[in-house]
Design an enzyme around this catalytic site. Structure first.
Site, PDB file in Angstrom:
ATOM      1  N   SER A 156       7.851  -2.807  -3.031  1.00 35.71           N
ATOM      2  CA  SER A 156       8.540  -3.359  -3.933  1.00 35.71           C
ATOM      3  C   SER A 156       9.737  -3.984  -4.643  1.00 35.71           C
ATOM      4  O   SER A 156      10.131  -4.258  -4.210  1.00 35.71           O
ATOM      5  CB  SER A 156       8.012  -1.970  -4.924  1.00 35.71           C
ATOM      6  N   ASP A 203      -2.687  -5.481  -7.688  1.00 37.54           N
ATOM      7  CA  ASP A 203      -1.118  -5.254  -8.810  1.00 37.54           C
ATOM      8  C   ASP A 203      -1.667  -6.378 -10.135  1.00 37.54           C
ATOM      9  O   ASP A 203      -1.594  -7.078 -10.559  1.00 37.54           O
ATOM     10  CB  ASP A 203      -0.674  -5.660  -7.560  1.00 37.54           C
ATOM     11  N   HIS A 226      -0.395  -1.339  -7.521  1.00 40.98           N
ATOM     12  CA  HIS A 226       0.418  -2.014  -6.353  1.00 40.98           C
ATOM     13  C   HIS A 226       1.106  -0.957  -6.343  1.00 40.98           C
ATOM     14  O   HIS A 226       1.964  -0.978  -4.610  1.00 40.98           O
ATOM     15  CB  HIS A 226       1.918  -1.578  -7.531  1.00 40.98           C
TER      16      HIS A 226
END
Ligand code: MLT
Length: 212
Positions: free
Chosen positions: A106, A156, A187
């Site tokens: 991320s 996501d 995610h």
């Protein structure tokens, strides 16, 4: 005197010449990805810094103005700062700078991608979990000797699948060898992410024995 690495970080020595640079997500810290790093490569050294920017008390690697909207000046500054940290850490701990694999999740994946684009000399390969295009550089670097694996979630809520594809296109335009996988996931990371990424990393050691 050897330069002192100036990020809070963990360093775990390895038994091979490879080092994984572990870059956590928003709200994470230097311990978050140690287990994942060990699972991905049991022999590599692990270098895991904590992002220096705080967003409501949550560590990150660079500032953002809103979700997915980055402060580009800060991103450029922080990318160079992190690249300099890696160079200093390599001298301090004595690991090879020419066999560094970035592993980012991320926000950590986004600064890893930024480092590929702005400081390409630092990273030889990268595993980017839930990554997006961090910035478009003025001039594309030559990434023709760089291998990148990207893992995205097809559900996501933060990163659209088209965003992962944009990153692939940008890195390929710079000459990188890029593999992208879309997982049936959001995610968060799944076991399928880790297994698939681990196989890719293993094959990177033995390009004739597996699919890169
Ligand atoms: C970022 O800020 O890097 C991305 O939005 C991912 C995140 O950290 O949530």
């Amino acid at each position: 005197m050897r330069p002192q690495p100036d990020f809070i970080h963990e360093f775990v020595p390895g038994s091979s010449s490879r080092t994984l640079l572990l870059l956590h997500g928003t709200g994470g810290n230097e311990r978050d990805l140690i287990t994942l790093g060990r699972e991905l490569d049991p022999n590599a050294a692990l270098l895991s810094p904590r992002g220096k920017v705080l967003e409501n008390g949550m560590p990150r690697f660079f500032r953002r103005l809103a979700e997915g909207v980055f402060d580009l000046d800060d991103l450029k500054f922080r990318t160079n700062e992190l690249a300099d940290f890696v160079t200093a850490a390599a001298q301090h701990y004595g690991f090879a700078i020419d066999n560094l694999v970035a592993v980012g999740y991320s926000n950590g994946a986004n600064i890893a991608a930024s480092m590929l684009l702005l400081r390409p000399e630092i990273v030889n390969a990268a595993l980017l979990f839930r990554a997006m295009v961090p910035l478009i550089p003025e001039k594309l670097p030559d990434l023709s000797s760089v291998h990148v694996w990207i893992g995205e979630g097809d559900q996501d809520p933060i990163i659209a699948t088209s965003e992962g594809q944009r990153l692939v296109d940008l890195l390929r335009e710079a000459g990188a060898d890029v593999t992208i996988r879309f997982f049936h996931a959001g995610h968060g990371l799944t076991n399928a992410d880790l297994e698939t990424a681990g196989h890719w990393l293993e094959a990177l050691n033995n390009p004739t024995r597996g699919e890169l």
